[in-house]
Design a protein around this motif. Sequence first.
Motif, PDB file in Angstrom:
ATOM      1  N   HIS A 136       0.815  -1.211   0.000  1.00 21.54           N
ATOM      2  CA  HIS A 136       0.000   0.000   0.000  1.00 21.54           C
ATOM      3  C   HIS A 136       0.852   1.266   0.000  1.00 21.54           C
ATOM      4  CE1 HIS A 136      -3.482  -2.500   0.683  1.00 21.54           C
ATOM      5  NE2 HIS A 136      -2.935  -3.013   1.782  1.00 21.54           N
ATOM      6  N   VAL A 137       2.157   1.130   0.152  1.00 16.56           N
ATOM      7  CA  VAL A 137       3.036   2.289   0.218  1.00 16.56           C
ATOM      8  C   VAL A 137       3.457   2.676  -1.199  1.00 16.56           C
ATOM      9  CG1 VAL A 137       5.204   3.216   1.098  1.00 16.56           C
ATOM     10  CG2 VAL A 137       3.863   1.637   2.496  1.00 16.56           C
ATOM     11  N   VAL A 138       3.104   3.865  -1.609  1.00 10.15           N
ATOM     12  CA  VAL A 138       3.484   4.362  -2.933  1.00 10.15           C
ATOM     13  C   VAL A 138       4.696   5.276  -2.760  1.00 10.15           C
ATOM     14  CG1 VAL A 138       2.724   5.622  -4.982  1.00 10.15           C
ATOM     15  CG2 VAL A 138       1.081   4.262  -3.670  1.00 10.15           C
ATOM     16  N   SER A 139       5.785   4.926  -3.358  1.00 11.37           N
ATOM     17  CA  SER A 139       7.027   5.669  -3.194  1.00 11.37           C
ATOM     18  C   SER A 139       6.935   7.046  -3.849  1.00 11.37           C
ATOM     19  CB  SER A 139       8.190   4.895  -3.806  1.00 11.37           C
ATOM     20  OG  SER A 139       8.010   4.759  -5.205  1.00 11.37           O
ATOM     21  N   ASP A 140       7.796   7.953  -3.404  1.00 10.73           N
ATOM     22  CA  ASP A 140       7.830   9.302  -3.986  1.00 10.73           C
ATOM     23  C   ASP A 140       8.175   9.253  -5.469  1.00 10.73           C
ATOM     24  OD1 ASP A 140       7.179  10.391  -1.564  1.00 10.73           O
ATOM     25  OD2 ASP A 140       9.249  10.864  -0.996  1.00 10.73           O
ATOM     26  N   TYR A 141       9.022   8.299  -5.832  1.00 12.05           N
ATOM     27  CA  TYR A 141       9.389   8.162  -7.249  1.00 12.05           C
ATOM     28  C   TYR A 141       8.163   7.853  -8.103  1.00 12.05           C
ATOM     29  CZ  TYR A 141      10.589   5.422 -11.361  1.00 12.05           C
ATOM     30  OH  TYR A 141      10.625   4.896 -12.612  1.00 12.05           O
ATOM     31  N   LEU A 142       7.354   6.874  -7.658  1.00 11.52           N
ATOM     32  CA  LEU A 142       6.170   6.512  -8.426  1.00 11.52           C
ATOM     33  C   LEU A 142       5.149   7.641  -8.421  1.00 11.52           C
ATOM     34  CD1 LEU A 142       5.643   2.781  -7.398  1.00 11.52           C
ATOM     35  CD2 LEU A 142       6.478   3.670  -9.569  1.00 11.52           C
ATOM     36  N   ARG A 143       5.052   8.366  -7.312  1.00  8.07           N
ATOM     37  CA  ARG A 143       4.117   9.492  -7.256  1.00  8.07           C
ATOM     38  C   ARG A 143       4.506  10.564  -8.271  1.00  8.07           C
ATOM     39  NH1 ARG A 143       0.424   9.821  -3.426  1.00  8.07           N
ATOM     40  NH2 ARG A 143       0.382   8.236  -1.799  1.00  8.07           N
ATOM     41  N   LEU A 148       1.211  12.239  -9.164  1.00 10.86           N
ATOM     42  CA  LEU A 148       0.470  12.281  -7.910  1.00 10.86           C
ATOM     43  C   LEU A 148       1.112  13.269  -6.949  1.00 10.86           C
ATOM     44  CD1 LEU A 148      -0.094   8.436  -7.401  1.00 10.86           C
ATOM     45  CD2 LEU A 148      -1.644  10.085  -8.434  1.00 10.86           C
ATOM     46  N   SER A 149       0.347  13.721  -5.985  1.00 12.37           N
ATOM     47  CA  SER A 149       0.848  14.696  -5.023  1.00 12.37           C
ATOM     48  C   SER A 149       1.843  14.047  -4.068  1.00 12.37           C
ATOM     49  CB  SER A 149      -0.316  15.300  -4.233  1.00 12.37           C
ATOM     50  OG  SER A 149       0.172  16.150  -3.221  1.00 12.37           O
ATOM     51  N   THR A 150       2.861  14.791  -3.723  1.00 10.58           N
ATOM     52  CA  THR A 150       3.848  14.328  -2.742  1.00 10.58           C
ATOM     53  C   THR A 150       3.807  15.175  -1.474  1.00 10.58           C
ATOM     54  OG1 THR A 150       5.549  15.706  -3.812  1.00 10.58           O
ATOM     55  CG2 THR A 150       5.396  13.397  -4.495  1.00 10.58           C
ATOM     56  N   ASP A 151       2.844  16.104  -1.397  1.00 13.10           N
ATOM     57  CA  ASP A 151       2.694  16.954  -0.205  1.00 13.10           C
ATOM     58  C   ASP A 151       1.592  16.381   0.675  1.00 13.10           C
ATOM     59  OD1 ASP A 151       4.609  18.687  -1.192  1.00 13.10           O
ATOM     60  OD2 ASP A 151       3.127  19.886  -2.281  1.00 13.10           O
ATOM     61  N   PHE A 152       1.961  15.967   1.860  1.00 12.31           N
ATOM     62  CA  PHE A 152       1.022  15.349   2.775  1.00 12.31           C
ATOM     63  C   PHE A 152       0.943  16.154   4.059  1.00 12.31           C
ATOM     64  CE2 PHE A 152       2.870  11.912   0.261  1.00 12.31           C
ATOM     65  CZ  PHE A 152       1.728  11.336  -0.267  1.00 12.31           C
ATOM     66  N   ILE A 153      -0.249  16.177   4.646  1.00  8.36           N
ATOM     67  CA  ILE A 153      -0.430  16.801   5.951  1.00  8.36           C
ATOM     68  C   ILE A 153       0.004  15.807   7.016  1.00  8.36           C
ATOM     69  CG2 ILE A 153      -2.110  17.786   7.563  1.00  8.36           C
ATOM     70  CD1 ILE A 153      -3.784  18.607   5.180  1.00  8.36           C
ATOM     71  N   GLN A 154       0.989  16.196   7.775  1.00 10.76           N
ATOM     72  CA  GLN A 154       1.503  15.296   8.794  1.00 10.76           C
ATOM     73  C   GLN A 154       0.470  15.120   9.899  1.00 10.76           C
ATOM     74  OE1 GLN A 154       4.240  13.553   8.597  1.00 10.76           O
ATOM     75  NE2 GLN A 154       4.805  14.489   6.631  1.00 10.76           N
ATOM     76  N   PRO A 155       0.109  13.870  10.222  1.00 13.34           N
ATOM     77  CA  PRO A 155      -0.869  13.650  11.295  1.00 13.34           C
ATOM     78  C   PRO A 155      -0.291  14.059  12.643  1.00 13.34           C
ATOM     79  CG  PRO A 155       0.127  11.575  10.616  1.00 13.34           C
ATOM     80  CD  PRO A 155       0.607  12.612   9.641  1.00 13.34           C
TER      81      PRO A 155
END
Length: 342
Positions: A136-143, A148-155
């Motif tokens: 389920h982990v999509v790497s930054d390279y594939l994003r 795909l977006s690489t900016d995520f809101i840190q929980p």
Amino acid sequence: MANSTGKNLLDQRRKGQAFLDELRQFHQSRGSPFKKIPIVGGKELDLNALYIRVVSLGGFAKVSDKNQWAELGEEFNFPRSCSNAAFALRQYYLRYLEKYEKVHHFGEDDEEAQPGNPKASLPVGAIPSSYNYQQHVVSDYLRQSYGLSTDFIQPCDYNKLVLSLLSALPNEVDFAVNVCTLLSNESKHAMQLDKDPKLVTLLLAHAGVFDDSLGSFSGVFGTDWKETTTRDFVRFWKEVVQDAEVRELIWDKSSSAQDGTFREEHWQSLFHPPRNPGTGDMEAQRVLQIAVILRNLSFEEANVKLLAANRTCLRFLLLCAHCNLISLRQLGLDTLGNVAAE
């Protein structure tokens, strides 16, 4: 046209560098690090392009079964003097990319077999004992490759409190309210509401003052909770607030039509015995808890603007300021005084 081509080349270089960084990190974590990029035909091998091409053909196993390494060598335009290009591509792919492909493309478990203790193979149709979350982990390279977006809101920990309040489970809600009470009294590390503003709205929903613009809170925490927990906060506000005009603040005037069942309770209040304030009054104790939390938070400058801008919070404070419970009225007036400047 030249600018467009130059931009494409720059994007390809960025994607290639991102892929190499991730590949190095992958090998570092497995104890097989590498520093130098392999050289074939007098130039560095483009591992990113090789990986993309092999995966598009079905992966290392299929390319090897079909003996397509020679065709791949022609696509990379190696010089004719490089007679072992096909063999070199296969060996370098096996060294640098084959394990990466299994984990990140096929979602296999990245468990290395220890010497003398080979990894047991499962029979066909068997269910593995552990779940492979890596798939389920999509790497930054594939994003980056698929746009795909690489900016995520840190929980943050505040999200857990919000989820506890949203769950509507009595134990979770009590736990979240108790944690907020403790954090609001903390002087060194004050609660920062801007990290998750929904926290205030949900706390107020559990006190019977709803903001239905974010969802049907009145249906969930009003009607449903009344049936399962016997806590009727709407009736509580009607009994402690005598001013009919102020009572209208229980509902948001900007929302849709109110539930008719709430209006019918007006006749029941005529024959209902007066509320007996004390520790046995569960509704009053919960409203007092939330009023204390808001009063404590209103002493922090970072929280004052957010509280003052929250329409539901102001409705709650005005209800508190007009109720006949002295302690709750004092808390409402204190908090209104703190946010008045905003």
